[in-house]
Design a protein around this motif. Structure first.
Motif, PDB file in Angstrom:
ATOM      1  N   GLY A 598      -8.010  27.263  52.461  1.00  0.00           N
ATOM      2  CA  GLY A 598      -7.224  27.163  53.682  1.00  0.00           C
ATOM      3  C   GLY A 598      -6.004  26.268  53.553  1.00  0.00           C
ATOM      4  N   LEU A 599      -5.877  25.561  52.417  1.00  0.00           N
ATOM      5  CA  LEU A 599      -4.744  24.660  52.209  1.00  0.00           C
ATOM      6  C   LEU A 599      -3.738  25.287  51.247  1.00  0.00           C
ATOM      7  N   GLU A 600      -2.567  24.667  51.149  1.00  0.00           N
ATOM      8  CA  GLU A 600      -1.544  25.144  50.228  1.00  0.00           C
ATOM      9  C   GLU A 600      -0.760  23.958  49.689  1.00  0.00           C
ATOM     10  N   PHE A 601      -0.256  24.104  48.456  1.00  0.00           N
ATOM     11  CA  PHE A 601       0.439  23.019  47.777  1.00  0.00           C
ATOM     12  C   PHE A 601       1.601  23.593  46.975  1.00  0.00           C
ATOM     13  N   ASP A 602       2.616  22.767  46.764  1.00  0.00           N
ATOM     14  CA  ASP A 602       3.774  23.229  46.002  1.00  0.00           C
ATOM     15  C   ASP A 602       3.391  23.553  44.563  1.00  0.00           C
ATOM     16  N   LYS A 603       2.601  22.668  43.956  1.00  0.00           N
ATOM     17  CA  LYS A 603       2.132  22.913  42.598  1.00  0.00           C
ATOM     18  C   LYS A 603       0.623  22.728  42.550  1.00  0.00           C
ATOM     19  N   VAL A 604      -0.050  23.610  41.834  1.00  0.00           N
ATOM     20  CA  VAL A 604      -1.503  23.514  41.660  1.00  0.00           C
ATOM     21  C   VAL A 604      -1.806  23.475  40.174  1.00  0.00           C
ATOM     22  N   LEU A 605      -2.645  22.523  39.782  1.00  0.00           N
ATOM     23  CA  LEU A 605      -3.103  22.415  38.398  1.00  0.00           C
ATOM     24  C   LEU A 605      -4.613  22.626  38.384  1.00  0.00           C
ATOM     25  N   ILE A 606      -5.061  23.595  37.598  1.00  0.00           N
ATOM     26  CA  ILE A 606      -6.496  23.890  37.486  1.00  0.00           C
ATOM     27  C   ILE A 606      -6.939  23.571  36.061  1.00  0.00           C
ATOM     28  N   PRO A 607      -7.624  22.439  35.842  1.00  0.00           N
ATOM     29  CA  PRO A 607      -8.094  22.097  34.502  1.00  0.00           C
ATOM     30  C   PRO A 607      -9.460  22.708  34.196  1.00  0.00           C
ATOM     31  N   HIS A 608      -9.894  22.528  32.959  1.00  0.00           N
ATOM     32  CA  HIS A 608     -11.230  22.956  32.520  1.00  0.00           C
ATOM     33  C   HIS A 608     -11.438  24.469  32.664  1.00  0.00           C
ATOM     34  N   CYS A 609     -10.417  25.253  32.359  1.00  0.00           N
ATOM     35  CA  CYS A 609     -10.546  26.716  32.434  1.00  0.00           C
ATOM     36  C   CYS A 609     -11.208  27.233  31.155  1.00  0.00           C
ATOM     37  N   ASN A 610     -12.491  26.916  31.034  1.00  0.00           N
ATOM     38  CA  ASN A 610     -13.290  27.325  29.882  1.00  0.00           C
ATOM     39  C   ASN A 610     -14.562  28.016  30.332  1.00  0.00           C
ATOM     40  N   GLU A 611     -15.077  28.885  29.482  1.00  0.00           N
ATOM     41  CA  GLU A 611     -16.367  29.504  29.771  1.00  0.00           C
ATOM     42  C   GLU A 611     -17.429  28.419  29.956  1.00  0.00           C
ATOM     43  N   LEU A 643       2.006  27.087  39.234  1.00  0.00           N
ATOM     44  CA  LEU A 643       0.580  27.113  38.926  1.00  0.00           C
ATOM     45  C   LEU A 643       0.410  26.794  37.447  1.00  0.00           C
ATOM     46  N   GLU A 644      -0.374  25.756  37.158  1.00  0.00           N
ATOM     47  CA  GLU A 644      -0.636  25.373  35.767  1.00  0.00           C
ATOM     48  C   GLU A 644      -2.132  25.445  35.495  1.00  0.00           C
ATOM     49  N   LEU A 645      -2.502  26.143  34.427  1.00  0.00           N
ATOM     50  CA  LEU A 645      -3.902  26.338  34.059  1.00  0.00           C
ATOM     51  C   LEU A 645      -4.113  25.763  32.663  1.00  0.00           C
ATOM     52  N   THR A 646      -5.139  24.913  32.510  1.00  0.00           N
ATOM     53  CA  THR A 646      -5.373  24.291  31.210  1.00  0.00           C
ATOM     54  C   THR A 646      -6.790  24.561  30.724  1.00  0.00           C
ATOM     55  N   TYR A 647      -6.941  24.590  29.407  1.00  0.00           N
ATOM     56  CA  TYR A 647      -8.247  24.821  28.796  1.00  0.00           C
ATOM     57  C   TYR A 647      -8.349  24.019  27.506  1.00  0.00           C
ATOM     58  N   VAL A 648      -9.540  23.940  26.952  1.00  0.00           N
ATOM     59  CA  VAL A 648      -9.786  23.231  25.703  1.00  0.00           C
ATOM     60  C   VAL A 648     -10.177  24.254  24.638  1.00  0.00           C
ATOM     61  N   SER A 649      -9.514  24.209  23.497  1.00  0.00           N
ATOM     62  CA  SER A 649      -9.829  25.140  22.405  1.00  0.00           C
ATOM     63  C   SER A 649     -10.952  24.609  21.525  1.00  0.00           C
ATOM     64  N   GLY A 650     -11.121  23.274  21.508  1.00  0.00           N
ATOM     65  CA  GLY A 650     -12.177  22.683  20.712  1.00  0.00           C
ATOM     66  C   GLY A 650     -11.792  22.558  19.243  1.00  0.00           C
TER      67      GLY A 650
END
Length: 666
Positions: A598-611, A643-650
């Protein structure tokens, strides 16, 4: 667009609605309507203008209209927006209208939550009894003795964990009526005893005369089903029912809706099945399909997103389209429509960025750098306009993941705001184990510290033996209790006594090391890593999180050469229950995805985009996978500009798998 619709819009002063919005607002007649409202499509605007249409154009008495939503804040906000839009002077509206609940006066629209309406229905029945509500802590306390009878040898740590899961299981059952699914939410050790746990809980609840919050729903459903007279009263009480966030309705609530407003009554249901993310509470998006079929409802789609840039809308639609159990709908960004009209192109920089990091530590560093860059880029603008309009939201799959990132920002001195309570990672159960070992190693451990780690790894020391020794010796330090246990077990269990002598020697050796070598000694020599691996099944999906916390603590140890200094800092700076909450700045906000809805933001960062992180767990069931995808969809569609999406390759030895959701983003 029909001339009649344009005339109605003119009378209501509506000049900026799109054709689909106008169709929903001015839909004539008492037929049921299902409005599929995509993200940022103006659903609240449509509902409030629909109420105006009913009262000002159709002449419906306001008291005959019921507007339902899920939170008091949403109900109050909707009522305020309606009054601001309405041509009726607020002075003519009764001042006795409550923020939620059914009005007892005339000339008022009834805005309320599901539970406030349920309460009013129950309150006006002849058998109503005023009762206090149980808190989550109360529920857990009621369940502890019930579970202890079933698992008498269970430790207090696991007992509390099981009680929490049982609270969730019972709540899910009351809201959904699905016993099989509710049973599966219990630990394996308890699944055969769901009936006994549920009945034991209900027996104890009734004994103390309190209400479970979910009982408002189940009791209302039973009352309306069995009481013909009171059911007819409430069916006649309202001619029009408008429901916001219909995708969050659970099966039990849907049954109550049908009892209050049976087909083909004029129910105006607004929601988006793609944003149904509360399955853990029993919400079921299939209720929307049932409504469309059982009410023979007219379907209207609000397909223009006024929030996000075209790239974000397209990527999110492509991602959510992989779900099979959904209403297929076409969604487009309003900016794309404007671009088509002007034949121009937007040049505001890249809307979506995907970044990979080798480790979780590097990812956290990336979050810190993103926050610093965001603040730097917007400082000048904020000084000019003297506001803090630009916002960066960092959205997490779970509360536990958020706590660690919050601590990192706090330690780096980056101002941020948190709108939810979160657990300090230093108070994670793994951290508590580690610090219990550290205190024992330097001679500061208590008996409670020893009890906490005595069987991690297992040394086959029973709870009864621990209790006997403590009673004999009274209050004592951890090493003294360890000595007493060794002596008592020498005759009865020589093998166990030998394990305790080894532990004592290990702790004495460990006390000679600085923090980082001590952590490695604890993990490899004493065998804490081995124990965690052995206990993997008991922790389920949280095992990976436990290992991550352990790795983080090991790296933290490098910063604290002296063990006693680290213990001192842990005991003071981190002793607060919730030290991570910061409210210094409204520009950087940390929250879970569930809280961001229900909220909105100018920039959104979603970390931990891993299985196994996002999406969470093993995901063997299609329904669970689809809800995870909906949750990711909600996270993506909070972003307006970036929108920024981050993940870890390991690493080669411990590779990490990027989230399957990312393949639809690029």
């Amino acid at each position: 667009m029909p001339k009649e619709t344009m005339n109605i819009a003119s009378k209501l002063g509506i000049t900026d609605a799109n054709p689909a919005q106008l169709e929903a607002i001015t839909y004539l007649g008492k037929d049921p309507v299902l409005v599929l409202a995509g993200p940022g499509s103006g659903k609240t605007y449509v509902i409030t203008q629909r109420i105006r249409y009913l009262t000002e154009i159709q002449g419906i008495s306001p008291e005959k209209i019921l507007v339902l939503t899920f939170t008091r804040e949403a109900a109050a906000s909707m009522k305020e927006r309606y009054l601001n839009f309405s041509s009726v002077k607020q002075s003519n509206v009764s001042q006795t209208v409550k923020q939620s609940g059914v009005s007892q006066t005339s000339q008022t629209v009834n805005f309320g939550t599901f539970h406030s309406i349920f309460y009013q229905v129950l309150k006006q029945s002849t058998n109503f009894q005023e009762r206090q509500m149980l808190t989550e802590v109360d529920k857990r306390k009621l369940l502890l003795p019930v579970i202890r009878k079933l698992l008498p040898n269970c430790s207090d740590v696991w007992l509390n964990n099981y009680a929490l899961q049982a609270v969730s299981s019972i709540s899910f059952y009351k809201n959904s009526g699905k016993r099989k699914e509710a049973t599966m939410r219990l630990p394996l050790e308890l699944q055969e005893n769901f009936e006994g746990i549920f009945s034991g809980y209900e027996r104890e609840r009734i004994k103390i005369g309190k209400y479970d919050y979910d009982d408002l729903l189940t009791d209302t459903k039973r009352l309306l089903h069995e009481g013909v007279e009171i059911r007819h009263y409430w069916q006649n009480r309202f001619e029009y029912v408008l429901i916001d966030e219909f995708q969050d309705v659970n099966p039990a609530q849907y049954e109550v809706i049908k009892l209050l407003a049976p087909p083909p009554k004029a129910v105006f249901a607004v929601g988006d099945d793609d944003q149904s993310i509360y399955g853990f509470r029993g919400a079921d998006p299939d209720c929307m399909k049932k409504f469309e079929k059982e009410y023979d409802a007219r379907q209207i789609t609000l397909g223009v997103n006024y929030r996000s840039r075209p790239e974000i809308v397209k990527a999110s639609v492509k991602m959510i389209s992989e779900n099979k159990n959904r209403f297929v709908k076409k969604l487009i960004s309003s900016q794309e429509l404007e671009t088509e009209k002007s034949k121009g192109k937007t040049t505001n920089g890249k809307a979506i960025n995907v970044r990979g990091y080798r480790s979780r530590e590097e990812e956290l560093q990336g979050i810190r750098e993103a926050c610093i860059e965001f603040l730097k880029n917007h400082d000048e603008e904020d000084r000019v306009i003297e506001t803090m309009q630009e916002k960066l939201a960092i959205l997490f799959r779970t509360n536990r993941l958020m706590g660690r990132a919050a601590l990192q920002l706090r330690q780096a001195g980056i101002p941020h705001e948190m709108r939810e309570k979160t657990d300090n990672p230093y108070f994670h159960e793994i951290a508590l184990d580690v610090f219990a070992y550290l205190k024992l190693a330097v001679g500061e451990g208590t008996a409670e510290d020893l009890i906490r780690i005595i069987n991690k790894p297992s040394r086959y020391v029973s709870r009864e033996m621990l209790s006997t020794c403590r009673m004999r010796k009274g209050t004592q330090g951890g090493m003294a209790l360890l000595e007493e246990l060794s002596e008592q077990l020498e005759i009865q269990r020589g093998d166990v006594a030998e394990k305790l002598r080894i532990l004592k020697k290990q702790l004495q050796n460990a006390g000679k090391y600085s923090a980082f070598p001590l952590m490695n000694y604890l993990r490899r020599v004493i065998g804490y890593d081995w124990w965690l691996t052995e206990a993997r099944d008991g922790y389920g999906d949280r095992w990976a999180e436990n290992m991550e916390i352990l790795e983080w603590l090991t790296k933290e140890a490098i910063k604290h050469a002296d063990v006693r200094q680290w213990l001192s800092e842990w005991g003071t700076d981190n002793a607060e229950k919730d030290p991570c909450i910061e409210k210094k700045s409204g520009r950087i906000v940390l929250m879970t995805v569930h809280a961001s809805k229900g909220l909105e933001f100018d920039k959104v960062l979603i970390p931990h985009c891993n299985e196994r992180v996002f999406p969470h767990g093993n995901l063997q069931e299609t329904a669970v996978m689809e809800e995870e995808r909906r949750l990711f969809y909600v996270a993506m569609t909070r972003a307006k500009k970036e929108l920024e999406l981050t993940y870890v390759s390991g690493t080669k030895d411990r590779p990490e798998i990027p989230s399957r959701f990312l393949r639809n983003v690029n």
